[in-house]
Scaffold this active site. Structure first.
Site, short mmCIF file in Angstrom:
data_model
loop_
_atom_site.label_atom_id
_atom_site.label_comp_id
_atom_site.label_asym_id
_atom_site.label_seq_id
_atom_site.Cartn_x
_atom_site.Cartn_y
_atom_site.Cartn_z
N ASP A 1 97.02 -5.20 77.86
CA ASP A 1 97.37 -6.60 77.64
C ASP A 1 98.84 -6.77 77.19
OD1 ASP A 1 96.91 -9.30 77.45
OD2 ASP A 1 95.87 -9.21 75.52
N HIS A 2 99.42 -7.86 77.60
CA HIS A 2 100.80 -8.21 77.20
C HIS A 2 101.78 -7.05 77.34
CE1 HIS A 2 100.55 -12.41 75.99
NE2 HIS A 2 99.32 -12.14 75.60
N GLU B 1 97.43 -9.59 86.19
CA GLU B 1 97.57 -10.92 85.57
C GLU B 1 99.02 -11.12 85.13
OE1 GLU B 1 94.59 -12.39 82.77
OE2 GLU B 1 96.17 -12.92 81.34
N LYS C 1 94.97 -18.66 66.69
CA LYS C 1 94.05 -17.52 66.57
C LYS C 1 92.81 -17.86 65.75
CE LYS C 1 97.02 -14.79 68.60
NZ LYS C 1 96.77 -14.19 69.90
N HIS D 1 94.03 -17.39 77.08
CA HIS D 1 94.39 -16.47 75.98
C HIS D 1 94.16 -17.12 74.63
CE1 HIS D 1 97.13 -13.35 78.11
NE2 HIS D 1 96.27 -13.84 78.97
#
Ligand code: ZN
Length: 526
Positions: free
Chosen positions: A183-184, A301, A343, A376
């Protein structure tokens, strides 16, 4: 070991292929409650199962007729009665690689456009809870999932993340497809190291190449910056030409239409903001293509969710068209949606605006892909989950990262209140520094004094916004904090609690994520 070996012989388990029957598993559970009986299975005349030891796991393998159990695995062998040989193997990296070869169901795979949900496991022991939540539903979970930022903060490597999840898949005997999300990722090194570790889903975050200033530049500056993007005039002119006509997309099912006609000036501004990021993404895609050999061997992605302003529909269209022109096949794209995705808490914003925008983003994604829209910071967004499921028609990827840690800390608060109070005080001291890379509006003043909360009420802190975010954001500091003696201050004690109350932890995770799954409208398995 002797007792289990005798049971295996008595039940003719060595002649089977696949999971052991429930009756045999029940007998094994009685003989040794530390065996994860869901893992017990037969393959090639041998029987394998995973056993719990304090703060770890061991693979037990049994073979008959003098053959070597778990060939190639490093471990200690012993001869048992009845002509059975057993081997106890630890879960080190080399054995993890062998496990993935021996049991392909423990290996992540590409998911393409299947509805997917990445749950994220920062500590490395949450996967069985994720599997428990996912089991009965028609989607593919992403089990190993970690960003480079998270790995840096928790001191884990891509190999650790992959190994932890794959052993958990074996532990649960989970035999449905799952993915592994690196991810990222920001750099070529990130892409190469996570590919080498076996990840299958790559999220490229080109935010270092995005030019956020473009939103506020005066026109002359935009012109200059736009010109500087091109080595030759032809490329520049053909880009402007591509967006000079009116673009219209309509949804045949609902009749919803989106019309894009934009002045050249807006096109130039969007190019200044996005073109370098697109070029970077294309470079990362080509590196993956080269490593994997073909485009169907990895999921790809692009994420632009960590930006100050929501992604406009035209920006999305621009990104989609330019990537497509360069031959990039997206499985998912993460725009920054309107409203706030903080978050660990619910959506902040107007749900109707979100829905209207999402409908148009989904239209673009279907028309120029199809690819999934990736949500996300997706934990706890219950007020908009039904909209996501409905509007995308299942073409979505849901991504959460840190709430499994919150569920872990909920268990700590419930079972080890004194330890929790220490961690809480430490988190308060770290908060200002740790919040820097997150967008949150936490009010520390709204968090009650933990010393005034009764032990059996501490866990309710995890039902309140501000205390959730406090713990959510300080995970890296709490897990890696060392005392003057150089020893980890909290990590081992947290892990001991989770180890002792494993079932509480898994059940907490399962109910937390099952709520997400249902709210997103993911159907049960038929
Ligand atoms: Zn993100």
């Amino acid at each position: 070991m002797e007792a289990i070996a005798a049971l295996l012989l008595k039940n003719d388990c060595f002649k089977l292929d696949g999971p052991l029957p429930q009756s045999a598993r029940d007998e094994i559970a009685k003989a040794d409650p530390a065996i994860y009986t869901d893992s017990a299975c037969a393959l090639g005349g041998q029987v394998y199962m995973l056993k719990k030891i304090p703060r770890g796991r061991r693979l037990l393998a049994f073979a008959t007729g003098g053959s070597e159990p778990a060939p190639g695995f490093s471990g200690d062998s012993a001869s048992l009665s009845g002509g059975i040989t057993a081997k106890i193997c630890d879960t080190e990296h080399a054995n993890s690689l062998l496990l993935r070869d021996l049991f392909p169901f423990t290996r992540p795979m590409t998911l393409d456009l299947k509805t997917s949900f990445g749950m994220g496991d920062r500590i490395g022991n949450a996967t069985p809870g994720h599997i428990r939540a996912s089991k009965g539903y028609d989607f593919a979970p992403i089990l190993p999932q970690q960003s480079i930022r998270e790995m840096t903060r928790t001191g884990r490597s891509p190999e650790n993340v992959m190994d932890d999840a794959c052993w958990a898949v074996f532990q649960c005997g989970y035999r449905r497809p799952f993915g592994a999300d690196a991810d990222h990722l920001k750099t070529e090194d990130d892409v190469r190291s996570t590919f080498a570790a076996g990840f299958t889903f790559f999220t490229i975050d080109p935010s270092d190449q995005l030019n956020f200033d473009a939103d506020n530049m005066p026109e002359e500056e935009i012109d200059k910056a736009f010109d500087a993007l091109f080595k030759n005039v032809k490329d520049k002119e053909s880009l402007l030409e591509r967006y000079s006509r009116k673009l219209e997309i309509a949804d045949p099912e609902t009749g919803l239409k989106a019309v894009f006609s934009t002045e050249p000036y807006t096109v130039r501004r969007i190019a200044v903001k996005f073109l370098q990021a697109i070029r970077h993404t294309v470079r990362m895609y080509r590196i993956l293509l080269d490593l994997a050999g073909s485009a169907d061997r990895f999921d790809f992605e692009m994420s632009v969710d960590e930006t100050p302003k929501p992604t406009t529909l035209f920006e999305h269209l621009f990104v989609a068209l330019e990537l497509k022109r360069k031959g990039v096949t997206l499985q998912s794209l993460a725009p920054r949606f309107p409203g706030e995705f903080q978050k660990g808490i619910d959506y902040i914003g107007d749900a109707d605006t979100f829905k209207a925008t999402l409908e148009r983003h989904a239209l673009i994604a279907r028309h120029y892909g199809p690819y999934k829209l990736s949500i996300h910071s997706g934990s706890d967004k219950f007020s908009i989950f039904p909209i996501v499921g409905e509007v995308t028609r299942g073409l979505f990827h849901e991504k959460t990262a840190g709430t499994s840690y919150l569920e872990a800390m909920r268990v700590v608060a419930r079972k080890a209140p004194a330890l929790y109070r220490e961690i809480h005080a430490f988190a308060l001291s770290r908060f200002e520094e740790d919040r820097a890379s997150y967008h949150v509006t936490t009010k520390l003043s709204a968090i009650p004094d933990v010393n005034k909360i009764a032990d059996d009420h501490l866990e309710f802190l995890f039902d309140a916004i501000d205390s959730r975010q406090l713990i959510h954001i300080t995970y890296g500091s709490a897990l890696t904090q060392r005392g003057e003696d150089g020893k980890l201050v909290f990590y081992d004690r947290i892990m001991d609690v989770l180890d002792e109350f494993e079932e509480d932890y898994y059940n907490g995770l399962a109910s937390h994520f099952e709520r997400h799954i249902k709210s997103l409208g993911i159907p049960p398995l038929k």
